[in-house]
Design a protein around this motif. Structure first.
Motif, PDB file in Angstrom:
ATOM      1  N   ASP A 267       0.847  -1.185   0.000  1.00 48.30           N
ATOM      2  CA  ASP A 267       0.000   0.000   0.000  1.00 48.30           C
ATOM      3  C   ASP A 267       0.890   1.246   0.000  1.00 48.30           C
ATOM      4  N   ILE A 268       0.576   2.215  -0.880  1.00 45.01           N
ATOM      5  CA  ILE A 268       1.446   3.396  -0.939  1.00 45.01           C
ATOM      6  C   ILE A 268       1.418   4.202   0.364  1.00 45.01           C
ATOM      7  N   LEU A 269       0.400   3.934   1.192  1.00 40.99           N
ATOM      8  CA  LEU A 269       0.369   4.660   2.468  1.00 40.99           C
ATOM      9  C   LEU A 269       1.067   3.887   3.583  1.00 40.99           C
ATOM     10  N   ALA A 270       1.388   2.603   3.292  1.00 42.62           N
ATOM     11  CA  ALA A 270       2.096   1.808   4.304  1.00 42.62           C
ATOM     12  C   ALA A 270       3.577   1.805   3.963  1.00 42.62           C
ATOM     13  N   ASN A 271       4.389   2.116   4.949  1.00 39.51           N
ATOM     14  CA  ASN A 271       5.821   2.271   4.682  1.00 39.51           C
ATOM     15  C   ASN A 271       6.652   1.033   4.975  1.00 39.51           C
ATOM     16  N   ASP A 272       6.003  -0.019   5.505  1.00 38.41           N
ATOM     17  CA  ASP A 272       6.847  -1.134   5.949  1.00 38.41           C
ATOM     18  C   ASP A 272       7.189  -2.134   4.857  1.00 38.41           C
ATOM     19  N   VAL A 273       6.560  -2.027   3.679  1.00 37.56           N
ATOM     20  CA  VAL A 273       6.895  -2.944   2.589  1.00 37.56           C
ATOM     21  C   VAL A 273       7.374  -2.136   1.388  1.00 37.56           C
ATOM     22  N   LEU A 274       8.479  -2.549   0.832  1.00 38.23           N
ATOM     23  CA  LEU A 274       9.002  -1.819  -0.330  1.00 38.23           C
ATOM     24  C   LEU A 274       9.241  -2.798  -1.483  1.00 38.23           C
ATOM     25  N   VAL A 275       8.626  -2.491  -2.646  1.00 44.39           N
ATOM     26  CA  VAL A 275       8.807  -3.341  -3.826  1.00 44.39           C
ATOM     27  C   VAL A 275       9.687  -2.577  -4.815  1.00 44.39           C
ATOM     28  N   ALA A 276      10.696  -3.231  -5.328  1.00 46.32           N
ATOM     29  CA  ALA A 276      11.523  -2.569  -6.349  1.00 46.32           C
ATOM     30  C   ALA A 276      12.035  -3.608  -7.331  1.00 46.32           C
ATOM     31  N   GLU A 277      12.152  -3.169  -8.583  1.00 48.79           N
ATOM     32  CA  GLU A 277      12.726  -4.074  -9.569  1.00 48.79           C
ATOM     33  C   GLU A 277      13.594  -3.286 -10.538  1.00 48.79           C
ATOM     34  N   GLY A 278      14.481  -3.961 -11.229  1.00 48.02           N
ATOM     35  CA  GLY A 278      15.400  -3.290 -12.167  1.00 48.02           C
ATOM     36  C   GLY A 278      16.698  -2.945 -11.462  1.00 48.02           C
ATOM     37  N   LYS A 279      17.790  -3.174 -12.181  1.00 52.66           N
ATOM     38  CA  LYS A 279      19.137  -3.016 -11.610  1.00 52.66           C
ATOM     39  C   LYS A 279      19.349  -1.699 -10.859  1.00 52.66           C
ATOM     40  N   ASP A 280      19.046  -0.572 -11.530  1.00 51.27           N
ATOM     41  CA  ASP A 280      19.382   0.717 -10.926  1.00 51.27           C
ATOM     42  C   ASP A 280      18.586   0.977  -9.655  1.00 51.27           C
ATOM     43  N   ARG A 281      17.279   0.626  -9.705  1.00 54.93           N
ATOM     44  CA  ARG A 281      16.461   0.858  -8.519  1.00 54.93           C
ATOM     45  C   ARG A 281      16.917  -0.047  -7.368  1.00 54.93           C
ATOM     46  N   ILE A 282      17.270  -1.285  -7.726  1.00 50.37           N
ATOM     47  CA  ILE A 282      17.711  -2.219  -6.679  1.00 50.37           C
ATOM     48  C   ILE A 282      18.965  -1.686  -5.991  1.00 50.37           C
ATOM     49  N   LEU A 283      19.910  -1.188  -6.806  1.00 52.74           N
ATOM     50  CA  LEU A 283      21.148  -0.672  -6.215  1.00 52.74           C
ATOM     51  C   LEU A 283      20.845   0.507  -5.302  1.00 52.74           C
ATOM     52  N   ALA A 284      19.887   1.357  -5.734  1.00 53.93           N
ATOM     53  CA  ALA A 284      19.527   2.516  -4.915  1.00 53.93           C
ATOM     54  C   ALA A 284      18.893   2.052  -3.604  1.00 53.93           C
ATOM     55  N   ARG A 292      20.542   3.302   6.036  1.00 51.91           N
ATOM     56  CA  ARG A 292      19.339   3.322   6.897  1.00 51.91           C
ATOM     57  C   ARG A 292      18.433   4.491   6.536  1.00 51.91           C
ATOM     58  N   GLN A 293      18.234   4.645   5.246  1.00 50.29           N
ATOM     59  CA  GLN A 293      17.386   5.764   4.799  1.00 50.29           C
ATOM     60  C   GLN A 293      15.949   5.326   4.551  1.00 50.29           C
ATOM     61  N   SER A 294      15.654   4.031   4.717  1.00 48.29           N
ATOM     62  CA  SER A 294      14.294   3.569   4.450  1.00 48.29           C
ATOM     63  C   SER A 294      13.684   3.039   5.742  1.00 48.29           C
ATOM     64  N   ALA A 295      12.408   3.369   5.917  1.00 49.49           N
ATOM     65  CA  ALA A 295      11.707   2.917   7.120  1.00 49.49           C
ATOM     66  C   ALA A 295      11.119   1.531   6.922  1.00 49.49           C
ATOM     67  N   ALA A 296      11.157   1.037   5.658  1.00 50.30           N
ATOM     68  CA  ALA A 296      10.532  -0.253   5.365  1.00 50.30           C
ATOM     69  C   ALA A 296      11.272  -1.372   6.084  1.00 50.30           C
ATOM     70  N   SER A 297      10.529  -2.454   6.357  1.00 47.86           N
ATOM     71  CA  SER A 297      11.195  -3.593   6.982  1.00 47.86           C
ATOM     72  C   SER A 297      11.126  -4.831   6.094  1.00 47.86           C
ATOM     73  N   PHE A 298      10.334  -4.767   5.013  1.00 45.17           N
ATOM     74  CA  PHE A 298      10.291  -5.916   4.108  1.00 45.17           C
ATOM     75  C   PHE A 298      10.559  -5.425   2.689  1.00 45.17           C
ATOM     76  N   PHE A 299      11.560  -6.005   2.065  1.00 39.09           N
ATOM     77  CA  PHE A 299      11.968  -5.549   0.730  1.00 39.09           C
ATOM     78  C   PHE A 299      11.788  -6.672  -0.275  1.00 39.09           C
ATOM     79  N   ASP A 300      10.856  -6.474  -1.209  1.00 39.65           N
ATOM     80  CA  ASP A 300      10.629  -7.468  -2.262  1.00 39.65           C
ATOM     81  C   ASP A 300      11.373  -6.970  -3.500  1.00 39.65           C
ATOM     82  N   LEU A 301      12.506  -7.583  -3.789  1.00 40.58           N
ATOM     83  CA  LEU A 301      13.384  -7.050  -4.841  1.00 40.58           C
ATOM     84  C   LEU A 301      13.615  -8.081  -5.947  1.00 40.58           C
ATOM     85  N   LEU A 302      13.496  -7.652  -7.197  1.00 35.90           N
ATOM     86  CA  LEU A 302      13.834  -8.507  -8.347  1.00 35.90           C
ATOM     87  C   LEU A 302      14.739  -7.711  -9.274  1.00 35.90           C
TER      88      LEU A 302
END
Ligand code: ADP
Length: 701
Positions: A267-284, A292-302
């Motif tokens: 959910d865009i209003l929930a900060n604890d889950v972060l989804v990202a895909e693609g090399k550049d975004r993953i590296l970021a 420690r710039q992200s408040a999320a605690s679960f990262f779904d990365l591809l």
């Protein structure tokens, strides 16, 4: 686990085909792991740093990247009589556009697999494990990176080991599926993963997952197996996979599919889950995790914008068309499989162990010191800050980044486009200069050859007429002595004798030019030679009103020369120079100095006379070339000079401008023969003093 062990794990999964690599450096630019080293202009994949993400394979327009081929292994497994199970990646329905997913399943079965399982089922099991882990970790705020993507786990293990603790200790859907197959069919069955992913080959080599699967092949390899086995998927009927029915796990290949499956919300209003895909975004995201710039605690990365955009997805369908195809397939399958059946299948594997461990395989590069970077920048010809164009053509974003890579042994200074262009321009300039020099040398060679053959001819003729001339001279002098002074014939005989002598002089000149005379070198005081010359030309210069000056460098050593011959050559040159500047009562300067290295004596004879027309320059040293009126010039003076200089193994050149004057430059090798001025040598032998228009060789002797 040491980084060395890590290196052994992925040897050669991706390599470069040298003949195809064309120095475009696109792969260097796109490699997230800085695992491509440029050596001799070739972009070589370093196995010890490679995470096998397949990015370089995707971006290489030359198709110069080779992926480890496992089709032979799979064929031999299939023909070994053992039970081999295929694990079909969730993206398979979107992979091919020439036939249906059911036809693909039928074709895989024809290869001889004992069963075909969808990895989507393993994904379903894994998603549940994630949901559980996330729930249990939530109160502690522990940060978790979902780990189905082997490129990301390898990246963290090798390049960001500080984040190792964040990797969720759960196996990938592929491994989960293989474990489920063995649970149902026994521990001895073999398993082969088939999908769009290159990194799966790397995952198989992970010591923490040893023995989990037997092979991983890409969809492209699968197509090659069909071809070799003579199987044509479009000609087959649709068939269903074996194994437990996958439900939402099929969506795993789409970005965010894991969350949907695990019942987690992005959910865009929930900060604890972060989804990202693609090399550049993953590296970021990974950088943000470290910082420690992200408040999320679960990262779904591809790594690859979802597995449906994996490096080895065949066909030409767009990402969106693939996504639609997969969604359509999932929708139809959900209609054909009852939730009860799916529930039963999941129950069977409820207690399947899905845990795994991660190893530390750090391969961090040493950061060079500032001085090293500055010196690397210099080798790249970046002397000033403005020289750093940061054009990115080398694969690195900035010149400084590239300099760091040079220090780390990853890059070569020459892989810089502006540097190469400059080098090329310099090479062109050098080439032009050597071309000009070559042309001039060729001209000189032609001239030398021409003179040499003329010399031979002249020498031949001179020898032949020398004796008859001697006879004529002898008899004419005998006759002159025999007849009285008042006899009319006497003056005729005198004319015969003087003309015969004139002919002898010419013959001697010819012989000198043809280098038939010997030279006799001895330590010679150059100043002495020049003084002699001055004396010889004094009268002529006086009559012509021309000033002749001699200049000898201070400290000039004695030089091994045939002083008489050199004097003769200089007299010839000064004679001409006086002729050339007589009309304007000009000036002649003879200067002598040693060359810079002391290896040669350089004598210049300059005048400010008429100069020589360009068209005459190439003929100057040719015997009998003269522009002087009959009786005044024989055209042998310069030919003799040339002969004398060549006898000294020297060189002569001329610079002239019409109306302004001429300079003849003699370069005579001194070599070791340049002697200290302390030893006075014998004075040069006296030679003939020639009068104007009477140029020739040495005196009658
Ligand atoms: P000659 O003096 O008998 O003509 P050379 O071989 O000494 O024969 O010279 C050939 C020609 O080269 C001359 O006729 C003249 O045209 C030209 N030449 C030589 N030296 C000079 C000079 N210093 N200035 C102008 N022309 C010269």
């Amino acid at each position: 686990m040491s980084s060395k062990d890590g290196a052994a794990n992925n040897v050669g999964i991706v390599s470069t085909i040298p003949e195809r690599c064309k120095r475009c450096y696109t792969c260097v630019r796109d490699c997230p792991a800085k695992a491509i080293k440029v050596e001799g202009g070739q972009a070589r994949v370093m196995p010890e740093r490679c995470i096998a993400c397949g990015n370089c394979v995707k971006v290489c327009a030359q198709q110069a990247k080779l992926i480890q081929e496992d089709t032979d292994r799979v064929f031999s497994m299939l023909s070994s009589g053992e039970k081999v199970f295929a694990c079909l990646a969730p993206s398979f329905p979107a992979a091919f556009d020439g036939f249906s997913p059911g036809q693909l399943v039928a074709a895989v079965r024809r290869l001889g697999f004992a069963g075909i399982w969808e990895v989507a089922f393993g994904a379903e099991l894994v998603s549940r494990a994630y949901a559980k882990l996330f729930e249990s970790a939530r109160p502690s705020g522990r940060r978790l990176i979902a780990t189905p993507c082997p490129a990301i786990t390898a990246f963290v293990e090798m390049h960001m080991p500080e984040l190792g603790g964040c990797l969720a200790p759960i196996v990938s859907p592929m491994v989960a599926t293989a474990r489920a197959i063995r649970r149902r069919h026994g521990p001895d069955v073999r398993t082969v993963f088939i999908g769009p992913c290159v990194a799966k080959k790397n995952e198989l080599k992970d010591p923490a997952l040893e023995g989990e699967l037997d092979a991983a092949i890409t969809f492209a390899e699968l197509m090659r197996m069909f071809q070799r086995a003579g199987i044509s998927p479009p000609s087959l009927p649709d068939e269903d996979p074996d194994g437990p029915s996958a439900w939402l796990g099929k969506a795993f290949a789409i970005s965010g599919g894991l969350l949907k499956n695990a019942g987690l919300s992005a959910d865009i209003l929930a900060n604890d889950v972060l989804v990202a895909e693609g090399k550049d975004r993953i590296l970021a995201v990974l950088d943000a995790l470290v910082e420690r710039q992200s408040a999320a605690s679960f990262f779904d990365l591809l790594f690859c914008e979802g597995c449906i955009n994996g490096p080895k997805m065949p066909g030409r369908l767009s990402l969106f068309a693939r996504k639609e195809k997969l969604v359509e397939f999932i929708r139809r399958r959900m209609e054909s499989v009852s939730p009860e059946q799916a529930g039963q299948d999941l129950k069977e594997f409820e207690d399947l162990d899905l845990s795994r461990k991660f190893l530390r395989k750090p391969v961090k590069l040493r950061m060079p010191a500032e001085e090293e970077i500055a010196s690397a920048l210099k080798t790249m010809k970046k002397f000033r800050f403005e020289d750093q164009l940061n054009c990115g053509a080398c694969g690195y974003q900035t010149c400084r980044e590239k300099a760091v890579a040079v220090c780390q042994g990853l890059a070569e200074a020459s892989m810089c486009l502006p540097y190469l262009v400059e080098e090329l321009e310099q090479a062109c300039r050098n080439l032009e200069a050597s071309h000009r020099e070559l042309a001039a040398t060729q001209d000189r060679l032609i001239q030398t050859e021409r003179l040499a053959s003329m010399g031979q001819l002249s020498a031949g003729i001179a020898h032949e007429i020398n004796n008859p001339l001697g006879t004529i001279l002898l008899y004419s002098h005998m006759l002159i002595k025999q007849i009285r002074d008042d006899e009319a014939k006497k003056s005729d005989l005198m004319t015969i004798a003087s003309e015969a002598k004139r002919c002898k002089d010419i013959v001697r000149g010819l012989l000198d030019f043809a280098r038939q005379s010997r030279i006799s070198k001895s330590p010679t005081e150059v100043r002495g030679v020049l003084d002699e010359v001055a004396k010889i030309v004094e009268t002529k210069a006086g009559v012509a009103g021309v000033r002749v000056r001699m200049e000898v460098e201070d400290g000039m050593p004695q030089v091994l020369l045939d002083g008489a011959q050199i004097r003769q050559a200089l007299v010839n040159l000064v004679d001409n120079a006086i002729d050339a500047c007589a009309a304007k009562r000009g000036e002649v300067l003879v200067s002598a100095r040693m060359s810079r290295g002391g290896g040669a004596l350089e004598i210049r004879v300059s005048d400010n006379g008429t100069g020589i027309p360009k068209k005459h320059l190439s003929k100057l040293f040719t015997p009998f070339f003269t522009t002087k009126e009959m009786g005044k010039g024989t055209g042998l003076g310069l030919a003799i000079v040339y002969g004398i200089v060549k006898m000294h193994s020297g060189d002569i050149s001329v610079e002239s401008e019409e109306g302004r004057g001429t300079t003849f430059i003699l370069s005579l090798p001194a070599g070791d023969s340049a002697l200290s001025g302390a030893v006075p040598g014998p004075p040069p032998r006296a030679g003939a003093i020639r009068s104007s228009g009477d140029k020739g060789g040495r005196g009658d002797g």
